[in-house]
Enzyme design. Structure first.
Site, PDB file in Angstrom:
ATOM      1  N   ASN A 158       0.801  -1.233   0.000  1.00 15.59           N
ATOM      2  CA  ASN A 158       0.000   0.000   0.000  1.00 15.59           C
ATOM      3  C   ASN A 158       0.833   1.283   0.000  1.00 15.59           C
ATOM      4  O   ASN A 158       0.370   2.314  -0.466  1.00 15.59           O
ATOM      5  CB  ASN A 158      -1.036  -0.006   1.126  1.00 15.59           C
ATOM      6  CG  ASN A 158      -0.435  -0.162   2.494  1.00 15.59           C
ATOM      7  OD1 ASN A 158       0.726  -0.546   2.638  1.00 15.59           O
ATOM      8  ND2 ASN A 158      -1.215   0.122   3.507  1.00 15.59           N
ATOM      9  N   GLU A 259       4.503  -4.264  12.254  1.00  9.27           N
ATOM     10  CA  GLU A 259       3.471  -3.237  12.116  1.00  9.27           C
ATOM     11  C   GLU A 259       2.336  -3.897  11.363  1.00  9.27           C
ATOM     12  O   GLU A 259       2.426  -4.117  10.156  1.00  9.27           O
ATOM     13  CB  GLU A 259       4.073  -2.035  11.376  1.00  9.27           C
ATOM     14  CG  GLU A 259       3.300  -0.761  11.627  1.00  9.27           C
ATOM     15  CD  GLU A 259       2.263  -0.545  10.552  1.00  9.27           C
ATOM     16  OE1 GLU A 259       1.098  -0.975  10.777  1.00  9.27           O
ATOM     17  OE2 GLU A 259       2.600   0.023   9.521  1.00  9.27           O
ATOM     18  N   CYS A 293      -3.282   1.199   6.850  1.00  7.40           N
ATOM     19  CA  CYS A 293      -3.545   0.507   8.119  1.00  7.40           C
ATOM     20  C   CYS A 293      -4.008   1.473   9.203  1.00  7.40           C
ATOM     21  O   CYS A 293      -4.506   1.044  10.227  1.00  7.40           O
ATOM     22  CB  CYS A 293      -2.320  -0.286   8.554  1.00  7.40           C
ATOM     23  SG  CYS A 293      -0.837   0.678   8.392  1.00  7.40           S
ATOM     24  N   GLU A 468       8.493   2.897  14.328  1.00  6.65           N
ATOM     25  CA  GLU A 468       9.252   3.406  13.185  1.00  6.65           C
ATOM     26  C   GLU A 468       9.212   4.931  13.218  1.00  6.65           C
ATOM     27  O   GLU A 468       8.190   5.527  13.551  1.00  6.65           O
ATOM     28  CB  GLU A 468       8.637   2.873  11.881  1.00  6.65           C
ATOM     29  CG  GLU A 468       8.732   1.364  11.813  1.00  6.65           C
ATOM     30  CD  GLU A 468       8.321   0.775  10.473  1.00  6.65           C
ATOM     31  OE1 GLU A 468       7.251   1.133   9.953  1.00  6.65           O
ATOM     32  OE2 GLU A 468       9.088  -0.051   9.938  1.00  6.65           O
TER      33      GLU A 468
END
Ligand code: ADP
Length: 488
Positions: A158, A259, A293, A468
């Protein structure tokens, strides 16, 4: 052809393992444009041999790369950043071509990816340890930060540029070397970024990439999971695959950053600025057609604001322009593939069967193309519906009416996931109460666009662990070594 690119050499179409090369077995797989389902490129369909060769190269390159002064590593990363920025238009087009997001978003993703490379170039020079005040006489105590070793990065489709940058930049900054497998739907952007990293002066062996089809993804990644030389896995993707990686890497106790999926709530209280809430929801929900997400998956609106909010939102959703990424006016592109559209359709049908009402959209847009779904607004959603339990990952907004703050907090938290959450309120006491009560790694308060290289990104619960970006982002790629010198 608006999505053509100027620099052909940004399409190497091969693996990079110290040099550009084909898969050992010579296999390749096709890459299709999601707007039309037509194949426009192919890349190596790698297997076990290629994965092992990449790992051998990364392992061999590690001692010299970790020994290089951080300032020199930072200079390489800065050059990489500069090259990404200089090639923003080509990279943006490539992202839009293989992933489907509107061109403005493709360009935006390139800038976002570069921001992580620049950030970690700067952080590389500040990976300082501690001089510890010794609790006993005659000793000196220190904590050093050291790179963990070879990192395996596995990325989703994505955000094909940003996810690579967000993993590789901190790894290289920390002094780690990398093996990488990008998502099978979007390998071309990743290869282009590696090409620019090579141009920036990343030494051979330090950064390796192998592409593989969905069928061979596990074959490649399993080599890395099983090999003790890989010391860390950094993964963004679905929760089932993330759990598999955690289980399979347990035997060699690798460090993990995961993640994973989210199921973000978006809460609008009666005291919210409704226009701001609608703006925030439009940004958060419809970026990348809802395929992020951190997209709001469940929208809760308090009874007093419900009807006015739905009216305002319906007008905005109905006005969204759907079309191929290359049409400059497009706001919603195609979904990534047919599987994605099937899931969205299943969620909408399930919601309607269970009593939801379609206010806008609700169906495929076959006239535009096979992978398009209409921006959709549903009301009367409830917790029994598939769209409340699973990530829809598409342009669908299911609205649920609620009465009290306690009720909505309980509903928002009643999911195994905890990545993003959003709420709109103008009551300062409520803002702190709700922000602290929400089980999420990121919370947007009167704000729909959260991600930034300077902020820690990551989840809680089954959305994973690790962060991150931010000043904490390097820690995921380093360990602390304690030195104690005695007899002083
Ligand atoms: P999505 O459903 O969004 O494609 P996935 O978690 O399936 O998310 O994919 C994310 C990444 O994980 C991709 O690079 C994909 O190839 C990879 N992947 C998928 N299945 C496996 C597996 N069994 N082992 C290792 N990697 C996998």
């Amino acid at each position: 052809m608006p999505l053509s690119i100027r620099r052909d050499d940004l399409l190497p179409g091969r693996n990079f393992i110290g040099r550009w090369c084909e898969a050992r077995q010579g296999r390749r797989f096709d890459v299709a444009d999601p707007a039309t389902d037509t194949v426009f490129a192919s890349v190596p369909d790698s297997g076990e041999d290629d994965a092992r060769a990449a790992l051998d190269a990364a392992h061999a390159a590690f001692p010299a790369w970790r020994a290089m002064p951080a300032k020199q590593r930072a200079q390489v990363l800065k050059r990489w950043n500069d090259l990404i920025v200089a090639n923003q238009e080509d990279l943006g087009r490539l992202i839009s071509r293989e992933q489907g997001k509107p061109l403005a978003e493709g360009r935006g993703e390139v800038a976002y990816a570069a921001s992580y490379v620049e950030w970690f170039a700067e952080e590389a020079t500040r990976a300082n340890g501690d001089v510890i005040a010794a609790p006993v006489a005659g000793r000196r105590m220190f904590a050093l930060k050291e790179p963990v070793g070879v990192v395996a990065a596995i990325t989703p489709w994505n955000f094909p540029a940003a996810m690579i940058a967000r993993k590789i930049a901190p790894a290289l900054a920390a002094g780690c070397t990398v093996v990488c497998k990008p998502a099978e739907d979007t390998p071309l952007t990743s290869l282009a970024l590696i090409k620019l990293a090579e141009e920036a002066g990343v030494p051979p062996g330090v950064l390796n990439i192998v592409t593989a089809s969905r069928e061979r993804a596990a074959e490649v990644v399993d080599v890395w999971l099983d090999d003790p030389r890989v010391r860390k896995i950094s993964f963004t993707g679905s929760t089932p695959v993330g759990k598999h990686l955690a289980r399979r890497s347990a035997d060699t106790l690798k460090k993990l950053s995961l993640e994973l999926g989210g199921n973000a709530p978006f809460i609008v209280f009666d005291d919210a600025d409704l226009d701001a809430a609608v703006d925030g929801l439009m940004v958060a929900k419809f970026r990348n057609g809802g395929q992020t997400c951190v997209s709001p998956n469940r929208v809760f609106v308090q009874a007093g604001a419900h009807d006015a909010f739905v009216d305002k939102l319906a007008a905005r959703v109905a006005a969204l322009k759907v079309g191929p990424a290359g049409d400059e006016g497009s706001q919603i592109g195609p979904m990534i593939n047919a599987r994605a559209v099937d899931k969205i359709e299943r969620h909408v049908h399930d919601a309607v069967e269970r009593g939801a009402r379609v206010v806008v959209g609700g169906q495929r847009l076959a006239a535009v193309g096979r992978n398009y779904f209409a921006p959709t607004l549903l009301t009367g959603a409830d917790a029994t519906m598939a769209c409340a339990c699973e990530e829809t990952f598409g342009p669908v907004v299911p609205v649920t009416r609620f009465e009290s703050e306690d009720e909505v907090i309980a509903a928002a938290n009643s999911t195994p996931f905890g990545l993003a959450a959003y709420f709109y309120s103008s009551d300062v006491r409520r803002i702190w109460r709700v922000a602290e009560a929400l089980e999420a790694g990121l919370v947007g308060i009167n704000e729909g666009a959260l991600a930034a290289e300077a902020a820690p990104f990551g989840g809680v619960k089954e959305s994973g662990y690790g962060r991150e970006g931010s000043v904490h982002g390097l820690d995921d790629y380093m360990h602390l070594k304690y030195l104690c010198q005695g007899q002083l």
